[in-house]
Design a protein around this motif. Sequence first.
Motif, PDB file in Angstrom:
ATOM      1  N   SER A  66       0.829  -1.197   0.000  1.00 51.70           N
ATOM      2  CA  SER A  66       0.000   0.000   0.000  1.00 51.70           C
ATOM      3  C   SER A  66       0.865   1.249   0.000  1.00 51.70           C
ATOM      4  CB  SER A  66      -0.923   0.030   1.229  1.00 51.70           C
ATOM      5  OG  SER A  66      -1.609   1.270   1.305  1.00 51.70           O
ATOM      6  N   GLY A  67       0.621   2.119  -0.981  1.00 55.93           N
ATOM      7  CA  GLY A  67       1.304   3.407  -1.036  1.00 55.93           C
ATOM      8  C   GLY A  67       0.353   4.547  -0.738  1.00 55.93           C
ATOM      9  N   LEU A  68      -0.816   4.218  -0.167  1.00 58.12           N
ATOM     10  CA  LEU A  68      -1.813   5.250   0.132  1.00 58.12           C
ATOM     11  C   LEU A  68      -1.450   5.988   1.413  1.00 58.12           C
ATOM     12  CD1 LEU A  68      -5.158   3.341  -0.580  1.00 58.12           C
ATOM     13  CD2 LEU A  68      -3.834   4.787  -2.133  1.00 58.12           C
ATOM     14  N   ASP A  69      -1.801   7.277   1.456  1.00 59.39           N
ATOM     15  CA  ASP A  69      -1.646   8.040   2.684  1.00 59.39           C
ATOM     16  C   ASP A  69      -2.678   7.574   3.711  1.00 59.39           C
ATOM     17  OD1 ASP A  69       0.449   9.626   1.697  1.00 59.39           O
ATOM     18  OD2 ASP A  69      -0.967  10.991   0.717  1.00 59.39           O
ATOM     19  N   GLN A  70      -2.445   7.909   4.967  1.00 58.95           N
ATOM     20  CA  GLN A  70      -3.340   7.491   6.039  1.00 58.95           C
ATOM     21  C   GLN A  70      -4.516   8.455   6.170  1.00 58.95           C
ATOM     22  OE1 GLN A  70      -3.357   4.727   7.734  1.00 58.95           O
ATOM     23  NE2 GLN A  70      -1.486   3.927   6.811  1.00 58.95           N
ATOM     24  N   TYR A  71      -5.647   8.065   5.576  1.00 59.26           N
ATOM     25  CA  TYR A  71      -6.881   8.830   5.704  1.00 59.26           C
ATOM     26  C   TYR A  71      -7.918   7.954   6.403  1.00 59.26           C
ATOM     27  CZ  TYR A  71      -4.782  11.718   1.990  1.00 59.26           C
ATOM     28  OH  TYR A  71      -3.941  12.511   1.245  1.00 59.26           O
ATOM     29  N   TRP A  72      -9.071   8.527   6.706  1.00 57.16           N
ATOM     30  CA  TRP A  72     -10.124   7.750   7.353  1.00 57.16           C
ATOM     31  C   TRP A  72     -10.657   6.650   6.438  1.00 57.16           C
ATOM     32  CZ3 TRP A  72     -14.796   7.444   4.951  1.00 57.16           C
ATOM     33  CH2 TRP A  72     -15.110   8.439   3.993  1.00 57.16           C
ATOM     34  N   TRP A  73     -10.501   6.862   5.111  1.00 51.70           N
ATOM     35  CA  TRP A  73     -11.043   5.896   4.157  1.00 51.70           C
ATOM     36  C   TRP A  73     -10.011   4.900   3.647  1.00 51.70           C
ATOM     37  CZ3 TRP A  73      -8.084   6.451  -0.102  1.00 51.70           C
ATOM     38  CH2 TRP A  73      -7.570   7.718  -0.413  1.00 51.70           C
ATOM     39  N   THR A  74      -8.773   4.963   4.111  1.00 47.00           N
ATOM     40  CA  THR A  74      -7.703   4.124   3.556  1.00 47.00           C
ATOM     41  C   THR A  74      -7.986   2.634   3.726  1.00 47.00           C
ATOM     42  OG1 THR A  74      -6.028   5.836   3.925  1.00 47.00           O
ATOM     43  CG2 THR A  74      -5.251   3.573   3.640  1.00 47.00           C
ATOM     44  N   VAL A  75      -8.313   2.220   4.948  1.00 48.45           N
ATOM     45  CA  VAL A  75      -8.548   0.787   5.186  1.00 48.45           C
ATOM     46  C   VAL A  75      -9.762   0.274   4.414  1.00 48.45           C
ATOM     47  CG1 VAL A  75      -9.177  -0.935   6.933  1.00 48.45           C
ATOM     48  CG2 VAL A  75      -7.335   0.698   7.395  1.00 48.45           C
ATOM     49  N   PRO A  76     -10.932   0.953   4.437  1.00 47.75           N
ATOM     50  CA  PRO A  76     -12.060   0.467   3.626  1.00 47.75           C
ATOM     51  C   PRO A  76     -11.723   0.355   2.138  1.00 47.75           C
ATOM     52  CG  PRO A  76     -12.831   2.089   5.205  1.00 47.75           C
ATOM     53  CD  PRO A  76     -11.337   2.102   5.279  1.00 47.75           C
ATOM     54  N   VAL A  77     -10.988   1.323   1.602  1.00 49.44           N
ATOM     55  CA  VAL A  77     -10.626   1.269   0.186  1.00 49.44           C
ATOM     56  C   VAL A  77      -9.683   0.103  -0.090  1.00 49.44           C
ATOM     57  CG1 VAL A  77      -9.267   2.449  -1.602  1.00 49.44           C
ATOM     58  CG2 VAL A  77     -11.085   3.671  -0.412  1.00 49.44           C
ATOM     59  N   LEU A  78      -8.756  -0.154   0.814  1.00 47.07           N
ATOM     60  CA  LEU A  78      -7.853  -1.292   0.631  1.00 47.07           C
ATOM     61  C   LEU A  78      -8.621  -2.611   0.670  1.00 47.07           C
ATOM     62  CD1 LEU A  78      -4.769  -0.172   2.752  1.00 47.07           C
ATOM     63  CD2 LEU A  78      -4.901  -0.378   0.264  1.00 47.07           C
ATOM     64  N   ILE A  79      -9.630  -2.699   1.523  1.00 50.10           N
ATOM     65  CA  ILE A  79     -10.455  -3.913   1.572  1.00 50.10           C
ATOM     66  C   ILE A  79     -11.229  -4.075   0.264  1.00 50.10           C
ATOM     67  CG2 ILE A  79     -12.434  -5.005   2.693  1.00 50.10           C
ATOM     68  CD1 ILE A  79     -11.450  -3.764   5.331  1.00 50.10           C
ATOM     69  N   LEU A  80     -11.809  -2.974  -0.226  1.00 48.71           N
ATOM     70  CA  LEU A  80     -12.516  -3.023  -1.512  1.00 48.71           C
ATOM     71  C   LEU A  80     -11.556  -3.397  -2.643  1.00 48.71           C
ATOM     72  CD1 LEU A  80     -14.857   0.104  -1.280  1.00 48.71           C
ATOM     73  CD2 LEU A  80     -15.519  -2.309  -1.181  1.00 48.71           C
ATOM     74  N   SER A  81     -10.335  -2.885  -2.590  1.00 48.49           N
ATOM     75  CA  SER A  81      -9.347  -3.212  -3.612  1.00 48.49           C
ATOM     76  C   SER A  81      -9.009  -4.695  -3.585  1.00 48.49           C
ATOM     77  CB  SER A  81      -8.084  -2.383  -3.404  1.00 48.49           C
ATOM     78  OG  SER A  81      -7.115  -2.671  -4.395  1.00 48.49           O
ATOM     79  N   ALA A  82      -8.901  -5.261  -2.384  1.00 52.52           N
ATOM     80  CA  ALA A  82      -8.616  -6.692  -2.255  1.00 52.52           C
ATOM     81  C   ALA A  82      -9.749  -7.526  -2.849  1.00 52.52           C
ATOM     82  CB  ALA A  82      -8.407  -7.049  -0.777  1.00 52.52           C
ATOM     83  N   ILE A  83     -10.991  -7.143  -2.551  1.00 52.88           N
ATOM     84  CA  ILE A  83     -12.138  -7.867  -3.099  1.00 52.88           C
ATOM     85  C   ILE A  83     -12.173  -7.733  -4.618  1.00 52.88           C
ATOM     86  CG2 ILE A  83     -14.662  -7.959  -3.154  1.00 52.88           C
ATOM     87  CD1 ILE A  83     -14.582  -6.996  -0.212  1.00 52.88           C
ATOM     88  N   ARG A  84     -11.839  -6.520  -5.105  1.00 58.62           N
ATOM     89  CA  ARG A  84     -11.793  -6.300  -6.559  1.00 58.62           C
ATOM     90  C   ARG A  84     -10.809  -7.250  -7.241  1.00 58.62           C
ATOM     91  NH1 ARG A  84      -9.041  -1.795  -9.080  1.00 58.62           N
ATOM     92  NH2 ARG A  84      -7.799  -1.718  -7.157  1.00 58.62           N
ATOM     93  N   HIS A  85      -9.593  -7.338  -6.704  1.00 60.29           N
ATOM     94  CA  HIS A  85      -8.592  -8.226  -7.293  1.00 60.29           C
ATOM     95  C   HIS A  85      -9.057  -9.679  -7.262  1.00 60.29           C
ATOM     96  CE1 HIS A  85      -5.476  -5.296  -8.050  1.00 60.29           C
ATOM     97  NE2 HIS A  85      -5.533  -4.849  -6.812  1.00 60.29           N
ATOM     98  N   ALA A  86      -9.671 -10.074  -6.156  1.00 60.46           N
ATOM     99  CA  ALA A  86     -10.133 -11.454  -6.022  1.00 60.46           C
ATOM    100  C   ALA A  86     -11.205 -11.780  -7.055  1.00 60.46           C
ATOM    101  CB  ALA A  86     -10.661 -11.690  -4.608  1.00 60.46           C
TER     102      ALA A  86
END
Length: 261
Positions: free
Chosen positions: A148-168
């Motif tokens: 993850s190269g994303l900055d730490q925002y309130w939405w970072t973890v939810p977006v990373l989870i959505l990204s994981a589901i997207r790849h899957a």
Amino acid sequence: MPDAPAVVRSGSRTRWRAQLLIVLGLSLGQSAVYSVVQLLDKATQAPLSQGTSTLNRSLSQREYFDLVYQLLDIVFSLVPVALALYFVWEAVGRGSWTRPFRRLGLDLRRPGRDGLLGVGLFLAIGIPSLGLYWLGRTLGITTSIIPSGLDQYWWTVPVLILSAIRHALLEETIVVGFLLGWLRRLGWSTTAAVATSAILRGSYHLYQGIGPFVGNAIMGLIFCWVYRRWGRVMPLVIAHALLDVVAFVGFSLVGKAIGLG
């Protein structure tokens, strides 16, 4: 898994071949080509061990534009999945819109068994994957991977989870369910179809180095065996999503604290 009919017209084969090439050209086939070029680019600049591969990049320096870009990227990257499901819907005689999901086993009919099998695959693949990454880094054939190269925002973890589901969803639906079915329709043997699926999976990870190519190709063989054994994509999606969630979110939360990235 939809197998090839005993007798098919040449026109049908031409249509199936075109459908397969279109889906791959819009998704993982395109990614594989770019990945090969990126590997050559990195290898001709410096040793692979000195290179880095960032999996989830920031798309804007402005927080809420970055969020919008991230969500748009996730949504539009799933369009090839919709296209593949549409082609399956056509192939199985149309009817209910749920038929392609049921045909590939991409539904919630068996949550218990799918969940247990998915978690089992996650545990069986997760630890060996770390070992292969360490070995690749030791041998100098794998880049440093930054999940993850994303900055730490309130939405970072939810977006990373959505990204994981997207790849899957993208990878397991197309490189296993759709690809295996269409190659069999084109008359390929099971062995050739499975090998092609595994090599393709490894190829679009080549930008990370040779180690991830080997590791993902092995993972592809296992996932193809599971799909052929149980005829369902959902356990593969669950396992893949868990692997990526742990990598993406775990790195985002503790990576810098333990000196990674």
